[in-house]
Motif scaffolding. Structure first.
Motif, PDB file in Angstrom:
ATOM      1  N   ALA A 145       7.372   2.359  -9.935  1.00  0.00           N
ATOM      2  CA  ALA A 145       8.138   1.491  -9.006  1.00  0.00           C
ATOM      3  C   ALA A 145       7.029   0.938  -8.191  1.00  0.00           C
ATOM      4  CB  ALA A 145       8.908   2.304  -8.310  1.00  0.00           C
ATOM      5  N   ASP A 146       7.241   1.250  -6.896  1.00  0.00           N
ATOM      6  CA  ASP A 146       6.407   0.422  -5.735  1.00  0.00           C
ATOM      7  C   ASP A 146       5.103   1.501  -5.515  1.00  0.00           C
ATOM      8  OD1 ASP A 146       7.740   2.541  -4.671  1.00  0.00           O
ATOM      9  OD2 ASP A 146       8.529   1.249  -3.039  1.00  0.00           O
ATOM     10  N   ARG A 147       4.714   2.411  -6.333  1.00  0.00           N
ATOM     11  CA  ARG A 147       3.675   3.234  -5.824  1.00  0.00           C
ATOM     12  C   ARG A 147       2.762   3.605  -7.036  1.00  0.00           C
ATOM     13  NH1 ARG A 147       6.411   8.947  -3.975  1.00  0.00           N
ATOM     14  NH2 ARG A 147       7.333   8.595  -6.090  1.00  0.00           N
ATOM     15  N   VAL A 148       1.569   3.923  -6.682  1.00  0.00           N
ATOM     16  CA  VAL A 148       0.562   4.438  -7.746  1.00  0.00           C
ATOM     17  C   VAL A 148       0.338   6.176  -7.460  1.00  0.00           C
ATOM     18  CG1 VAL A 148      -1.798   4.339  -8.602  1.00  0.00           C
ATOM     19  CG2 VAL A 148      -0.886   2.221  -7.732  1.00  0.00           C
ATOM     20  N   PRO A 183      12.572  11.644  -8.802  1.00  0.00           N
ATOM     21  CA  PRO A 183      12.602  11.481 -10.320  1.00  0.00           C
ATOM     22  C   PRO A 183      11.720  10.548 -10.935  1.00  0.00           C
ATOM     23  CG  PRO A 183      14.604  10.489  -9.383  1.00  0.00           C
ATOM     24  CD  PRO A 183      13.576  11.160  -8.178  1.00  0.00           C
ATOM     25  N   ARG A 184      10.903   9.812 -10.220  1.00  0.00           N
ATOM     26  CA  ARG A 184       9.950   8.758 -10.791  1.00  0.00           C
ATOM     27  C   ARG A 184       8.773   9.301 -10.948  1.00  0.00           C
ATOM     28  NH1 ARG A 184      10.345   4.326  -5.915  1.00  0.00           N
ATOM     29  NH2 ARG A 184      10.293   6.419  -4.759  1.00  0.00           N
ATOM     30  N   GLN A 185       8.463  10.698 -10.488  1.00  0.00           N
ATOM     31  CA  GLN A 185       7.251  11.271 -10.590  1.00  0.00           C
ATOM     32  C   GLN A 185       7.288  11.967 -12.028  1.00  0.00           C
ATOM     33  OE1 GLN A 185       6.420  12.204  -5.913  1.00  0.00           O
ATOM     34  NE2 GLN A 185       5.995  13.943  -7.603  1.00  0.00           N
ATOM     35  N   ARG A 186       6.088  11.893 -12.811  1.00  0.00           N
ATOM     36  CA  ARG A 186       5.981  12.745 -14.178  1.00  0.00           C
ATOM     37  C   ARG A 186       6.034  14.395 -13.677  1.00  0.00           C
ATOM     38  NH1 ARG A 186       1.252   9.202 -16.941  1.00  0.00           N
ATOM     39  NH2 ARG A 186       2.350   7.222 -17.157  1.00  0.00           N
ATOM     40  N   VAL A 192       0.774  10.394  -4.121  1.00  0.00           N
ATOM     41  CA  VAL A 192       0.435   8.919  -3.940  1.00  0.00           C
ATOM     42  C   VAL A 192      -0.906   8.743  -3.560  1.00  0.00           C
ATOM     43  CG1 VAL A 192       1.190   7.215  -2.168  1.00  0.00           C
ATOM     44  CG2 VAL A 192       2.892   8.804  -2.938  1.00  0.00           C
ATOM     45  N   LEU A 193      -1.147   7.456  -4.448  1.00  0.00           N
ATOM     46  CA  LEU A 193      -2.499   7.061  -4.034  1.00  0.00           C
ATOM     47  C   LEU A 193      -2.635   5.778  -3.334  1.00  0.00           C
ATOM     48  CD1 LEU A 193      -4.286   7.559  -7.752  1.00  0.00           C
ATOM     49  CD2 LEU A 193      -4.741   9.158  -5.588  1.00  0.00           C
ATOM     50  N   TRP A 194      -1.340   4.978  -3.754  1.00  0.00           N
ATOM     51  CA  TRP A 194      -1.063   3.789  -3.107  1.00  0.00           C
ATOM     52  C   TRP A 194       0.349   3.420  -3.110  1.00  0.00           C
ATOM     53  CZ3 TRP A 194      -4.667   0.390  -0.856  1.00  0.00           C
ATOM     54  CH2 TRP A 194      -4.090  -0.893  -0.470  1.00  0.00           C
ATOM     55  N   GLN A 195       0.839   2.895  -1.992  1.00  0.00           N
ATOM     56  CA  GLN A 195       2.405   2.604  -1.645  1.00  0.00           C
ATOM     57  C   GLN A 195       2.563   1.177  -1.224  1.00  0.00           C
ATOM     58  OE1 GLN A 195       3.725   5.898   0.685  1.00  0.00           O
ATOM     59  NE2 GLN A 195       1.991   5.555   1.998  1.00  0.00           N
ATOM     60  N   PHE A 208      -2.760  -3.599  -7.629  1.00  0.00           N
ATOM     61  CA  PHE A 208      -1.476  -3.047  -7.973  1.00  0.00           C
ATOM     62  C   PHE A 208      -0.350  -3.423  -7.150  1.00  0.00           C
ATOM     63  CE2 PHE A 208      -4.380   0.192  -5.813  1.00  0.00           C
ATOM     64  CZ  PHE A 208      -5.506   0.077  -6.714  1.00  0.00           C
ATOM     65  N   GLY A 209      -0.591  -4.418  -6.142  1.00  0.00           N
ATOM     66  CA  GLY A 209       0.370  -5.066  -5.321  1.00  0.00           C
ATOM     67  C   GLY A 209       0.163  -4.770  -3.836  1.00  0.00           C
ATOM     68  N   PRO A 210       0.507  -5.526  -2.873  1.00  0.00           N
ATOM     69  CA  PRO A 210       0.264  -5.380  -1.531  1.00  0.00           C
ATOM     70  C   PRO A 210       0.858  -3.781  -1.101  1.00  0.00           C
ATOM     71  CG  PRO A 210       2.016  -6.851  -1.801  1.00  0.00           C
ATOM     72  CD  PRO A 210       1.571  -6.544  -3.126  1.00  0.00           C
ATOM     73  N   GLY A 211       0.231  -3.425  -0.012  1.00  0.00           N
ATOM     74  CA  GLY A 211       0.414  -1.866   0.378  1.00  0.00           C
ATOM     75  C   GLY A 211      -0.744  -1.477   1.004  1.00  0.00           C
TER      76      GLY A 211
END
Length: 410
Positions: A145-148, A183-186, A192-195, A208-211
């Motif tokens: 989604a919106d996170r790495v 639930p989005r986590q494996r 979180v590395l980036w959000q 990977f997108g702004p954040g």
């Protein structure tokens, strides 16, 4: 006076990773990274206890002939400072700047060695983005989604620093800012590395997108930039073992295939009024407040009464007791010139303080030795030689006895 490095004698400290006291094997130059503050509130006694412990390590290593490069960061963007700035209605960097200035004044007053580098997270974003990109390319991270997120399943050593079970780490992650139920986590322990930034939060462009970065990647990037792939001594407060340092190890070693740190040193937590000092509980003892009541050297003496890796509780009476102890030490020193090591006297005080600092930083015994020597001087023993040695031994502990006390005990 600085001595040539003694290669036959080593300092012994408790290594968190090895779960035992070990003799440090260090070269002439020692790289040290101590996790710094998130600058959204004043320096409290828990901070001071941690940084005093590291300051004593540095002073003893320098006394042994090592050159120490201290790196201590400022986490000026994360999930703590942003809501505080919003609550206060000011820009988060203005808040950070004000608290960094106050922290610097507190550390200078306490006589701690200044850091060689004080990187700030907001000035290291490019390095973080580079690390995250490498982790993605190597398959250690994934976009959700919106996170790495870092994929802990790709790093078999996850948990090796703390030795905690997966269940215990999951419980701690839920308490300390993680999202193990997402639930989005494996894996519940993925971090979180980036959000993506929320409305009103700072944002930086990235592949990977702004954040904005996650907390753990910040120290990995700043530490690597200053000290390279492997740090000699790394640490901070005991509450950083998990998740912060565990996550640092995973993301750094996944990229560099080298140990993040040779030794891990952590300080015990400080309580007040029956609970661990916490901003949420409002039971903090601020160094700036203590400095208004007692000499900063007395604060050092008070902290030295507790072993660095024990958990302990602060009582207000300790400050006044330490002020009286400082008065005693200054009076016993009586303006004596600093002796060079133990050569200035026959008591062996300086060598005794060196030895107990080498013994897993036994500051309480070092403090007792200083006060014992002061009592001997007051009894008329030792004369000028012991007074000189007292000044030298106190200086090794970061306490200058050649100045009168700044604040009288009340």
């Amino acid at each position: 006076m600085r001595r040539e490095r003694d290669t036959d004698v080593g300092m012994r400290l408790y290594d968190t990773a090895q779960k035992t006291v070990v003799e440090l094997e260090l070269g002439d130059h020692v790289g040290m990274y101590v996790c710094g503050i998130t600058p959204y509130d004043a320096t409290h006694l828990g901070h001071a206890a941690t940084y005093l412990a590291y300051d004593l390590i540095i002073r003893r290593l320098e006394d042994m002939g090592h050159t120490v490069t201290l790196v201590r960061n400022y986490t000026d963007v994360d999930d703590s400072i942003l809501p505080k700035a919003s609550e206060l209605g000011e820009h988060y960097l203005s808040l950070a700047e004000r608290e960094i200035d106050r922290f610097a004044a507190d550390m200078a007053a306490l006589g701690t060695r200044p850091a060689a580098y004080e990187p700030r997270a907001t000035r290291s974003i490019d390095a973080m983005i580079t690390m995250i990109a490498k982790l993605l390319d190597a398959g250690h991270a994934y976009v959700s989604a919106d996170r790495v997120l870092f994929d802990v399943a790709t790093f078999p050593g996850f948990g090796k620093l703390s030795g905690y079970s997966a269940e215990h780490m999951t419980a701690l992650a839920a308490e300390r800012g993680g999202t193990p139920d997402d639930p989005r986590q494996r894996n519940p322990l993925d971090f979180v590395l980036w959000q993506a930034s929320a409305d009103g939060e700072p944002s930086w462009p990235s592949p990977f997108g702004p954040g904005r970065p996650g907390w753990h990647i910040e120290c990995s990037a700043m530490g690597h930039a200053a000290l390279g792939e492997t740090i000699d001594i790394h640490g901070g407060g005991d509450d950083l073992v998990f998740p912060h340092h565990e996550c640092e190890i995973a993301q750094s070693e996944a990229i560099h295939s080298a140990p993040l740190s040779r030794y891990w040193v952590h300080a015990g937590l400080v309580s007040y009024r029956g609970h661990k000092m916490s901003k949420s509980l409002g039971n903090l003892v601020f160094i700036s407040d203590l400095r208004a009541r007692i000499d900063p050297r007395a604060i050092r003496l008070a902290l030295m009464a507790h072993h660095y890796r024990t958990e302990w509780e602060w009582f207000d009476s300790e400050g006044l007791t330490a002020q009286r102890d400082l008065d005693t030490l200054v009076g016993a020193a009586g303006g004596a010139a600093t002796a060079t090591g133990s050569a200035g006297g026959s008591s062996g005080l300086f060598a005794e303080v060196q030895a107990v600092l080498d013994d897993d930083l036994n500051a309480p015994t070092a403090r007792d030795a200083l006060l014992g020597a002061a009592a001997a001087v007051e009894r008329g023993a030792g004369g000028a030689a012991l007074r000189g040695e007292l000044v030298a031994a106190a200086a090794l502990c970061g306490i200058d006895l050649n100045r009168p006390p700044a604040t009288a005990a009340k």
